[in-house]
Design a protein around this motif. Structure first.
Motif, PDB file in Angstrom:
ATOM      1  N   MET A   1       0.841  -1.202   0.000  1.00 40.91           N
ATOM      2  CA  MET A   1       0.000   0.000   0.000  1.00 40.91           C
ATOM      3  C   MET A   1       0.876   1.252   0.000  1.00 40.91           C
ATOM      4  N   LYS A   2       0.495   2.219  -0.808  1.00 41.32           N
ATOM      5  CA  LYS A   2       1.271   3.457  -0.933  1.00 41.32           C
ATOM      6  C   LYS A   2       0.682   4.545  -0.046  1.00 41.32           C
ATOM      7  N   ALA A   3       1.544   5.303   0.611  1.00 41.06           N
ATOM      8  CA  ALA A   3       1.121   6.398   1.480  1.00 41.06           C
ATOM      9  C   ALA A   3       0.895   7.669   0.656  1.00 41.06           C
ATOM     10  N   ILE A   4       0.427   8.722   1.337  1.00 38.89           N
ATOM     11  CA  ILE A   4       0.142  10.021   0.709  1.00 38.89           C
ATOM     12  C   ILE A   4       0.953  11.103   1.417  1.00 38.89           C
ATOM     13  N   ASP A   5       1.726  11.848   0.635  1.00 32.99           N
ATOM     14  CA  ASP A   5       2.412  13.031   1.164  1.00 32.99           C
ATOM     15  C   ASP A   5       1.457  14.215   0.999  1.00 32.99           C
ATOM     16  N   THR A   6       0.938  14.713   2.106  1.00 29.54           N
ATOM     17  CA  THR A   6      -0.114  15.731   2.053  1.00 29.54           C
ATOM     18  C   THR A   6       0.407  17.156   1.957  1.00 29.54           C
ATOM     19  N   HIS A   7       1.742  17.331   1.935  1.00 27.18           N
ATOM     20  CA  HIS A   7       2.263  18.714   1.922  1.00 27.18           C
ATOM     21  C   HIS A   7       3.705  18.700   1.428  1.00 27.18           C
ATOM     22  N   ALA A   8       3.883  19.145   0.178  1.00 26.88           N
ATOM     23  CA  ALA A   8       5.215  19.237  -0.423  1.00 26.88           C
ATOM     24  C   ALA A   8       5.309  20.521  -1.234  1.00 26.88           C
ATOM     25  N   HIS A   9       6.538  20.920  -1.528  1.00 27.12           N
ATOM     26  CA  HIS A   9       6.788  22.099  -2.373  1.00 27.12           C
ATOM     27  C   HIS A   9       7.717  21.666  -3.501  1.00 27.12           C
ATOM     28  N   LEU A  10       7.132  21.051  -4.513  1.00 25.50           N
ATOM     29  CA  LEU A  10       7.914  20.544  -5.639  1.00 25.50           C
ATOM     30  C   LEU A  10       7.979  21.619  -6.723  1.00 25.50           C
ATOM     31  N   PHE A  11       8.927  22.540  -6.547  1.00 27.17           N
ATOM     32  CA  PHE A  11       9.108  23.673  -7.442  1.00 27.17           C
ATOM     33  C   PHE A  11      10.510  23.621  -8.042  1.00 27.17           C
ATOM     34  N   LYS A  12      10.626  24.164  -9.233  1.00 30.66           N
ATOM     35  CA  LYS A  12      11.918  24.154  -9.919  1.00 30.66           C
ATOM     36  C   LYS A  12      12.971  24.949  -9.149  1.00 30.66           C
ATOM     37  N   ARG A  13      12.558  25.970  -8.437  1.00 35.79           N
ATOM     38  CA  ARG A  13      13.540  26.795  -7.708  1.00 35.79           C
ATOM     39  C   ARG A  13      14.297  25.969  -6.665  1.00 35.79           C
ATOM     40  N   TYR A  14      13.672  24.881  -6.185  1.00 39.40           N
ATOM     41  CA  TYR A  14      14.302  24.037  -5.167  1.00 39.40           C
ATOM     42  C   TYR A  14      15.056  22.853  -5.772  1.00 39.40           C
ATOM     43  N   TYR A  15      14.514  22.270  -6.828  1.00 44.11           N
ATOM     44  CA  TYR A  15      15.053  21.009  -7.334  1.00 44.11           C
ATOM     45  C   TYR A  15      15.713  21.117  -8.715  1.00 44.11           C
ATOM     46  N   LYS A  16      15.669  22.314  -9.302  1.00 44.90           N
ATOM     47  CA  LYS A  16      16.372  22.595 -10.557  1.00 44.90           C
ATOM     48  C   LYS A  16      16.020  21.555 -11.632  1.00 44.90           C
ATOM     49  N   GLU A  17      17.050  21.071 -12.304  1.00 49.75           N
ATOM     50  CA  GLU A  17      16.839  20.160 -13.437  1.00 49.75           C
ATOM     51  C   GLU A  17      16.417  18.762 -12.993  1.00 49.75           C
ATOM     52  N   GLU A  18      16.497  18.486 -11.702  1.00 48.80           N
ATOM     53  CA  GLU A  18      16.121  17.160 -11.196  1.00 48.80           C
ATOM     54  C   GLU A  18      14.628  17.058 -10.879  1.00 48.80           C
ATOM     55  N   LEU A  19      13.879  18.143 -11.058  1.00 47.46           N
ATOM     56  CA  LEU A  19      12.489  18.166 -10.601  1.00 47.46           C
ATOM     57  C   LEU A  19      11.661  17.024 -11.177  1.00 47.46           C
TER      58      LEU A  19
END
Length: 257
Positions: A1-19
């Motif tokens: 069973m897979k869990a749920i991440d209820t709060h993330a900030h998946l933005f390019k400014r943080y993860y650059k080309e790896e987003l």
């Protein structure tokens, strides 16, 4: 069973080309990830990413540190963005009050004004609310008490036991635990985890922040969610599958998915 991440900030400014790689890995390990807005620059990016990754769910709002960029015109633009995308957006957030960096009363009043403004949008469109709070929980409590029909997540709660118990009395409010739970010096948060009713819990990474042990001090990712959930499962003597079932049910009920 897979869990749920209820709060993330998946933005390019943080993860650059790896987003894209990070999103794909996260969604291979998790059922959903909720991508939470903080400022105007993040809103369209969140909506665009959802078109590419439907299980990366949009939550739009302005963080209390970013409401200074609001004026009446931008407030109208914010409301229109939410109106135009209300079938896609699952909540308003993260919004709230954060007094940790301010001292002047007028700065607090600005935060309160735009917090209430965004609560009114949530009320208008019948959307739940993700709340950010710090050194301001008494004022948050007073304000949300005026919007009793809304559903709330208190994200990353770090307040005292008195306010924790006050918030627990809201039948339509739940708490989201994150990597702080794994920190050695977070005994108060661990104590809340011991006593909170299980129908009031969900889990988040708040990535790229608040990375759990054993990766504390490094960049956080949604696929690190398992480490903080493991800590909670130990505190409450639950099997991980039990905990995922409970927290997923709570998250889906809150976000209506």
């Amino acid at each position: 069973m897979k869990a749920i991440d209820t709060h993330a900030h998946l933005f390019k400014r943080y993860y650059k080309e790896e987003l894209d790689n990070i999103i794909e890995k996260s969604l291979s390990e998790l059922e959903y990830v909720f991508n939470i807005g903080t400022d105007f620059s993040s809103l369209q990016e969140i909506l665009n990413l959802n078109k590419k990754y439907p299980k990366l769910i949009p939550v739009l709002g302005l963080h209390p540190f970013d409401v200074n960029e609001l004026d009446e015109l931008k407030g109208e633009i914010l409301e229109k963005i939410i109106l135009d995308n209300k079938e896609t957006i699952k909540a308003i957030g993260e919004i709230g009050l954060d007094y940790s960096r301010i001292k002047k009363e007028e700065e607090k009043e600005i935060q309160k004004k735009w917090f209430i403004f965004q609560l009114e949008i949530a009320n208008k469109f019948k959307l739940p609310v993700v709340i950010h709070g710090r050194d301001a929980y008494e004022d948050i409590y007073k304000i949300i008490s005026k919007f009793p029909n809304l559903n709330y997540i208190i994200h990353s709660y770090t307040g005292n036991e008195k306010m924790f118990n006050n918030f627990l009395k809201f039948k339509n409010l739940i708490f989201s635990f994150n990597g702080i739970l794994t920190f050695k010096n977070a005994q108060e948060i661990k104590n809340y985890a011991k006593i909170i009713p299980l129908d009031k819990i969900i889990f988040e990474t708040d990535c790229p922040y608040l990375t759990p042990v054993p990766f504390r001090g490094k960049t956080n990712y949604p696929f690190y969610l398992k480490y903080l959930m493991l800590e909670f499962s130990k505190i409450r003597d639950l099997k991980m599958e039990e905990l995922i079932t409970i927290s997923n049910s709570n998250a889906k009920k809150f976000y209506r998915i």
